[in-house]
Design an enzyme around this catalytic site. Structure first.
Site, PDB file in Angstrom:
ATOM      1  N   GLY A  16       0.782  -1.356   0.125  1.00  8.79           N
ATOM      2  CA  GLY A  16      -0.116  -0.187  -0.119  1.00  8.79           C
ATOM      3  C   GLY A  16       0.959   1.049  -0.083  1.00  8.79           C
ATOM      4  O   GLY A  16       0.524   2.121   0.557  1.00  8.79           O
ATOM      5  N   SER A  18       1.733   3.456  -2.408  1.00  5.01           N
ATOM      6  CA  SER A  18       1.540   4.550  -3.390  1.00  5.01           C
ATOM      7  C   SER A  18       0.966   5.672  -2.710  1.00  5.01           C
ATOM      8  O   SER A  18       0.966   6.950  -3.427  1.00  5.01           O
ATOM      9  CB  SER A  18       0.474   4.083  -4.400  1.00  5.01           C
ATOM     10  OG  SER A  18      -0.519   3.683  -4.255  1.00  5.01           O
ATOM     11  N   GLY A  20      -0.790   7.561   1.307  1.00  3.08           N
ATOM     12  CA  GLY A  20      -1.409   7.518   2.821  1.00  3.08           C
ATOM     13  C   GLY A  20      -0.063   6.992   3.752  1.00  3.08           C
ATOM     14  O   GLY A  20       1.016   7.357   3.508  1.00  3.08           O
ATOM     15  N   GLY A  22       1.213   4.083   3.749  1.00  4.07           N
ATOM     16  CA  GLY A  22       2.339   3.443   3.020  1.00  4.07           C
ATOM     17  C   GLY A  22       3.430   4.397   2.630  1.00  4.07           C
ATOM     18  O   GLY A  22       4.475   4.129   2.680  1.00  4.07           O
ATOM     19  N   TYR A 158     -15.591  -3.225   6.883  1.00  5.32           N
ATOM     20  CA  TYR A 158     -14.378  -2.831   7.016  1.00  5.32           C
ATOM     21  C   TYR A 158     -14.080  -3.143   8.751  1.00  5.32           C
ATOM     22  O   TYR A 158     -13.116  -3.632   9.041  1.00  5.32           O
ATOM     23  CB  TYR A 158     -14.321  -1.227   6.890  1.00  5.32           C
ATOM     24  CG  TYR A 158     -12.965  -0.667   7.221  1.00  5.32           C
ATOM     25  CD1 TYR A 158     -11.857  -0.519   6.628  1.00  5.32           C
ATOM     26  CD2 TYR A 158     -12.725  -0.016   8.435  1.00  5.32           C
ATOM     27  CE1 TYR A 158     -10.552  -0.088   6.865  1.00  5.32           C
ATOM     28  CE2 TYR A 158     -11.558   0.337   8.828  1.00  5.32           C
ATOM     29  CZ  TYR A 158     -10.556   0.380   7.751  1.00  5.32           C
ATOM     30  OH  TYR A 158      -9.056   0.897   8.278  1.00  5.32           O
TER      31      TYR A 158
END
Length: 309
Positions: A16, A18, A20, A22, A158
């Site tokens: 992840g 790309s 936020g 990450g 979620y």
């Protein structure tokens, strides 16, 4: 020695990466001297992150990966080992969202969310732990949520997936203890409050309005916690004062905490601007949202100003 200095020379896989958390973690680790292996679906964006890290003097490699594909996750682990010889830390930073009343969200979107948030995380954990056991050491950092502890209305699947992430981490630590490897291999779960990242832009949304949540945290708070966990993981780590308060409150007053959380989510769901139903980036990546900060707090402030608040 600082915690960021402790990662110098270590090989760290970040999924992840790309946007936020990450992206923020990858850039921070690269600046601290780690060998960073970046994974996400958007290969072109990963190339930009690699350039950012290398321009600052760091070392990074991009491996475009859909974590819901077990073969792709295997290739990710193999690429890391082939390039750097080992994997010291694996950051399972996977997380897509679906916002709205449970029955208003298409079942295909619920299924895809679980495929990424839980099944994809399982694939990463499996690849990481097999490598850690082969080399004799390693740290697995799973990014959960305060929803791992406190269920949240309008984000049912979620919250369910993130509850599973916490349970998985606990179970893995016990299995490592049973085989006598808990002193050299650790699993930690990061549990943030709602945070201003592009997650909200990428989430599927069937609430009828733009995604919001009260009192969002700055993403740097969570980036710092994930980086620290690379060398000092904790089995259950709520991040920030609001997450810690919610965690304690739920242990003491579960029903009351859940009702208050639901009322907050309900109130926020009625305050955003009108938005048609969207599956967001669940099934296919989108071009929008490549930064660490999502700009959600600024957008909420504009919405509130337009409403005269």
């Amino acid at each position: 020695m600082s915690r960021t200095a402790d990662v110098a020379g270590k090989t760290i896989v970040v999924t992840g990466a790309s946007s936020g958390f990450g992206r923020g973690v990858a850039v921070r680790l690269g600046a601290a001297g780690a060998n960073v292996v970046l994974a996400a679906r958007r290969g072109d964006v990963l190339d930009d992150v690699v350039s950012e890290i290398e321009t600052a003097g760091g070392v990074a490699v991009a491996v475009p990966t859909d974590v819901s594909d077990p073969d792709a996750v295997t290739r990710l682990a193999e690429a890391a080992v082939e390039r750097f010889g080992r994997i010291d830390v694996w950051v399972n930073n996977v997380g897509v969202g679906a916002i709205g009343l449970f029955w208003d969200i298409p079942v295909a979107d619920h299924a895809r969310l679980v495929e990424v948030n839980l099944t994809g995380l399982l694939y990463g954990a499996h690849a990481a732990l097999r490598q850690f056991r082969a080399q004799g050491a390693g740290v697995l950092v799973n990014v959960g949520s305060i929803d791992s502890e406190v269920p949240l209305a309008y984000q049912a699947s979620y919250a369910a997936s993130k509850a599973a992430v916490l349970s998985l981490g606990r179970s893995l630590n016990e299995e490592l203890r049973l085989v006598g490897e808990h002193d050299t291999i650790s699993v930690g779960t990061i549990m943030p409050w709602a945070v201003d990242t592009p997650w909200w832009t990428h989430a599927a949304n069937y609430s009828g309005r733009t995604a919001r949540m009260a009192a969002m945290d700055d993403p740097q708070l969570v980036v710092d916690a994930i980086v620290a966990a690379c060398t000092d993981p904790r089995e259950q780590q709520p991040v920030g004062a609001k997450a810690r308060t919610a965690d304690v409150s739920h242990h003491l007053f579960a029903g009351l905490t859940e009702r208050l959380s639901a009322k907050t989510a309900d109130a926020e769901s009625k305050r955003g601007a009108a938005l048609p139903p969207t599956s967001g980036a669940l099934h296919e990546p989108m071009a929008e949202g490549t930064t660490v900060d999502g700009g959600i707090r600024a957008r909420m402030a504009r919405e509130d100003a337009a409403d005269g608040e």
